[in-house]
Design a protein around this motif. Structure first.
Motif, PDB file in Angstrom:
ATOM      1  N   ASP A 260     -23.122  26.910 -30.536  1.00 22.53           N
ATOM      2  CA  ASP A 260     -24.550  26.858 -30.263  1.00 22.53           C
ATOM      3  C   ASP A 260     -25.364  26.506 -31.505  1.00 22.53           C
ATOM      4  O   ASP A 260     -26.519  26.113 -31.397  1.00 22.53           O
ATOM      5  N   ARG A 261     -24.783  26.659 -32.690  1.00 20.59           N
ATOM      6  CA  ARG A 261     -25.436  26.263 -33.940  1.00 20.59           C
ATOM      7  C   ARG A 261     -24.989  24.882 -34.395  1.00 20.59           C
ATOM      8  O   ARG A 261     -25.609  24.280 -35.262  1.00 20.59           O
ATOM      9  N   MET A 262     -23.908  24.394 -33.839  1.00 20.23           N
ATOM     10  CA  MET A 262     -23.392  23.079 -34.231  1.00 20.23           C
ATOM     11  C   MET A 262     -24.029  21.954 -33.429  1.00 20.23           C
ATOM     12  O   MET A 262     -23.841  20.774 -33.753  1.00 20.23           O
ATOM     13  N   ASP A 263     -24.787  22.289 -32.381  1.00 24.36           N
ATOM     14  CA  ASP A 263     -25.228  21.264 -31.433  1.00 24.36           C
ATOM     15  C   ASP A 263     -26.026  20.141 -32.096  1.00 24.36           C
ATOM     16  O   ASP A 263     -25.792  18.957 -31.828  1.00 24.36           O
ATOM     17  N   SER A 264     -26.967  20.486 -32.965  1.00 22.23           N
ATOM     18  CA  SER A 264     -27.773  19.446 -33.596  1.00 22.23           C
ATOM     19  C   SER A 264     -27.053  18.781 -34.760  1.00 22.23           C
ATOM     20  O   SER A 264     -27.381  17.645 -35.134  1.00 22.23           O
ATOM     21  N   LEU A 265     -26.066  19.457 -35.336  1.00 22.44           N
ATOM     22  CA  LEU A 265     -25.329  18.898 -36.474  1.00 22.44           C
ATOM     23  C   LEU A 265     -24.306  17.856 -36.043  1.00 22.44           C
ATOM     24  O   LEU A 265     -24.082  16.865 -36.752  1.00 22.44           O
ATOM     25  N   LEU A 266     -23.678  18.063 -34.886  1.00 19.09           N
ATOM     26  CA  LEU A 266     -22.558  17.213 -34.497  1.00 19.09           C
ATOM     27  C   LEU A 266     -22.930  15.735 -34.378  1.00 19.09           C
ATOM     28  O   LEU A 266     -22.327  14.888 -35.053  1.00 19.09           O
ATOM     29  N   PRO A 267     -23.894  15.349 -33.552  1.00 16.11           N
ATOM     30  CA  PRO A 267     -24.211  13.918 -33.468  1.00 16.11           C
ATOM     31  C   PRO A 267     -24.923  13.398 -34.707  1.00 16.11           C
ATOM     32  O   PRO A 267     -24.977  12.178 -34.922  1.00 16.11           O
ATOM     33  N   SER A 268     -25.454  14.300 -35.536  1.00 15.86           N
ATOM     34  CA  SER A 268     -26.152  13.873 -36.745  1.00 15.86           C
ATOM     35  C   SER A 268     -25.183  13.498 -37.861  1.00 15.86           C
ATOM     36  O   SER A 268     -25.541  12.715 -38.752  1.00 15.86           O
ATOM     37  N   ALA A 269     -23.962  14.055 -37.829  1.00 16.82           N
ATOM     38  CA  ALA A 269     -23.016  13.813 -38.921  1.00 16.82           C
ATOM     39  C   ALA A 269     -22.615  12.340 -39.050  1.00 16.82           C
ATOM     40  O   ALA A 269     -22.714  11.779 -40.148  1.00 16.82           O
ATOM     41  N   PRO A 270     -22.158  11.679 -37.981  1.00 15.34           N
ATOM     42  CA  PRO A 270     -21.813  10.262 -38.149  1.00 15.34           C
ATOM     43  C   PRO A 270     -23.015   9.395 -38.494  1.00 15.34           C
ATOM     44  O   PRO A 270     -22.887   8.417 -39.240  1.00 15.34           O
ATOM     45  N   LEU A 271     -24.198   9.747 -37.967  1.00 13.44           N
ATOM     46  CA  LEU A 271     -25.400   8.969 -38.284  1.00 13.44           C
ATOM     47  C   LEU A 271     -25.768   9.137 -39.756  1.00 13.44           C
ATOM     48  O   LEU A 271     -26.141   8.168 -40.431  1.00 13.44           O
ATOM     49  N   ALA A 272     -25.675  10.371 -40.272  1.00 17.18           N
ATOM     50  CA  ALA A 272     -25.972  10.607 -41.681  1.00 17.18           C
ATOM     51  C   ALA A 272     -24.999   9.855 -42.574  1.00 17.18           C
ATOM     52  O   ALA A 272     -25.392   9.239 -43.573  1.00 17.18           O
ATOM     53  N   TRP A 273     -23.704   9.899 -42.229  1.00 14.31           N
ATOM     54  CA  TRP A 273     -22.702   9.173 -43.019  1.00 14.31           C
ATOM     55  C   TRP A 273     -23.011   7.681 -43.045  1.00 14.31           C
ATOM     56  O   TRP A 273     -22.990   7.046 -44.103  1.00 14.31           O
ATOM     57  N   MET A 274     -23.322   7.118 -41.888  1.00 17.72           N
ATOM     58  CA  MET A 274     -23.583   5.679 -41.798  1.00 17.72           C
ATOM     59  C   MET A 274     -24.835   5.297 -42.590  1.00 17.72           C
ATOM     60  O   MET A 274     -24.816   4.358 -43.402  1.00 17.72           O
ATOM     61  N   MET A 275     -25.925   6.034 -42.400  1.00 14.66           N
ATOM     62  CA  MET A 275     -27.187   5.654 -43.013  1.00 14.66           C
ATOM     63  C   MET A 275     -27.169   5.840 -44.524  1.00 14.66           C
ATOM     64  O   MET A 275     -27.692   4.998 -45.282  1.00 14.66           O
ATOM     65  N   LEU A 276     -26.597   6.948 -44.985  1.00 14.24           N
ATOM     66  CA  LEU A 276     -26.592   7.200 -46.420  1.00 14.24           C
ATOM     67  C   LEU A 276     -25.740   6.181 -47.171  1.00 14.24           C
ATOM     68  O   LEU A 276     -26.109   5.736 -48.268  1.00 14.24           O
ATOM     69  N   PHE A 277     -24.606   5.800 -46.597  1.00 12.18           N
ATOM     70  CA  PHE A 277     -23.774   4.819 -47.272  1.00 12.18           C
ATOM     71  C   PHE A 277     -24.330   3.398 -47.121  1.00 12.18           C
ATOM     72  O   PHE A 277     -24.031   2.522 -47.927  1.00 12.18           O
ATOM     73  N   TRP A 278     -25.102   3.181 -46.097  1.00 16.02           N
ATOM     74  CA  TRP A 278     -25.778   1.885 -45.940  1.00 16.02           C
ATOM     75  C   TRP A 278     -26.938   1.758 -46.928  1.00 16.02           C
ATOM     76  O   TRP A 278     -27.080   0.731 -47.601  1.00 16.02           O
ATOM     77  N   LEU A 279     -27.752   2.802 -47.047  1.00 18.16           N
ATOM     78  CA  LEU A 279     -28.921   2.741 -47.908  1.00 18.16           C
ATOM     79  C   LEU A 279     -28.582   3.004 -49.375  1.00 18.16           C
ATOM     80  O   LEU A 279     -29.180   2.389 -50.274  1.00 18.16           O
ATOM     81  N   ILE A 280     -27.650   3.929 -49.614  1.00 26.81           N
ATOM     82  CA  ILE A 280     -27.289   4.311 -50.988  1.00 26.81           C
ATOM     83  C   ILE A 280     -25.771   4.268 -51.106  1.00 26.81           C
ATOM     84  O   ILE A 280     -25.096   5.301 -50.951  1.00 26.81           O
ATOM     85  N   PRO A 281     -25.178   3.104 -51.324  1.00 28.47           N
ATOM     86  CA  PRO A 281     -23.717   3.012 -51.359  1.00 28.47           C
ATOM     87  C   PRO A 281     -23.115   3.932 -52.418  1.00 28.47           C
ATOM     88  O   PRO A 281     -23.664   4.070 -53.511  1.00 28.47           O
ATOM     89  N   GLY A 282     -21.990   4.534 -52.073  1.00 28.09           N
ATOM     90  CA  GLY A 282     -21.335   5.454 -53.003  1.00 28.09           C
ATOM     91  C   GLY A 282     -20.587   4.724 -54.089  1.00 28.09           C
ATOM     92  O   GLY A 282     -20.257   3.553 -53.963  1.00 28.09           O
TER      93      GLY A 282
END
Length: 282
Positions: A260-282
């Motif tokens: 019940d605490r993971m609900d908002s985190l789960l779909p946000s994780a792949p989006l965060a990974w994609m956007m952060l590496f797109w905008l700020i490459p590691g």
């Protein structure tokens, strides 16, 4: 009866239906554990994420079995889910996808044990479970891989927490217009506006201060994660309403189950990974 014998009044749920003091206490403890792991040895976060995925998977599997009689192939789902988490460290996206494919095959074969009736239903639930929980969580684990990985994880978590907190506060104080009355009657457009304000501000500040990014990058990341967090909350509400349950579990006081605490985190994780590496490459 003396004053010392008078029992303490029971904790009351907030207007949003939670035991607010318990919810805040649990949230602080969980947040502190994650932050300490990131600041001390960042790869410890993978272990925390793997444990969260394990517990959440068990909660979801037990919920669908208890409410609908659907049998998730728990052994391959749990083993495959952990493989996705830990292989994301050395092998990245390839490790996750190969583990996922093998896990799906394992679910198809494992279900042979229970015969023909309900085969498609149970296998579908198993694949859904492994995709919804460990696959999504593995992208959060991948955030920690580069040298600035601890800060990437913090940006992801700060934005989602700010979205949840802003939406909760704004919804309780100002919520009048339901966003999705059939799915989640308490979720309002006013709450979504509060989520957007909190998430965008958190994105601007965290991306700028932690990743040395531009303000507009943080605004994009924050806005995107607000949308994904809101969708994740609605997704779990749909699942629980379909199953006819209130919470996935009762592990966390004031929160329900860990799922019940993971609900908002789960779909946000792949989006965060994609956007952060797109905008700020590691």
């Amino acid at each position: 009866m003396s004053a010392d014998d008078v029992p303490d009044p029971p904790s009351r749920p907030s207007r949003a239906g939670r035991d607010l003091r318990a919810a805040i206490g649990v949230g602080v403890v969980l947040g502190a554990a994650v932050i300490l792991s990131l600041l001390m040895v960042r790869f410890v976060f993978i272990g925390i994420a793997a444990a969260a995925a394990l517990v959440s998977t068990i909660e979801l599997a037990h919920a669908v079995r208890r409410a609908a009689g659907i049998r998730v192939s728990l052994a391959p789902v749990l083993i495959g889910g952990q493989a996705m988490m830990w292989l994301s460290w050395p092998f990245g996206l390839r490790g996750i996808l190969i583990s996922f494919a093998i896990t799906v095959l394992g679910c198809l074969v494992w279900r042979f044990r229970n015969g023909i009736e309900g085969y498609v239903r149970d296998v579908t639930a198993s694949v859904f479970t492994v995709a919804y929980v460990p696959l999504f969580t593995a992208f959060a684990a991948m955030l920690v891989r580069p040298e600035d990985g601890a800060f990437r994880v913090l940006v992801f978590l700060i934005c989602v927490v700010a979205s949840d907190t802003g939406g909760y506060a704004s919804g309780v104080l100002f919520g009048k217009h339901p966003m999705a009355p059939v799915i989640s009657p308490k979720k309002s457009w006013e709450g979504f506006a509060g989520s957007m304000i909190g998430g965008v501000l958190a994105g601007v500040l965290s991306v700028w201060l932690l990743l040395d990014g531009q303000w507009w990058m943080g605004a994009l990341v924050g806005a995107a994660l607000v949308c994904s967090a809101t969708i994740g909350d609605l997704m779990e509400s749909v699942i629980k309403r379909d199953l006819g349950i209130k919470d996935m579990g009762n592990l966390l006081p004031g929160h329900g189950g860990l799922m019940d605490r993971m609900d908002s985190l789960l779909p946000s994780a792949p989006l965060a990974w994609m956007m952060l590496f797109w905008l700020i490459p590691g």
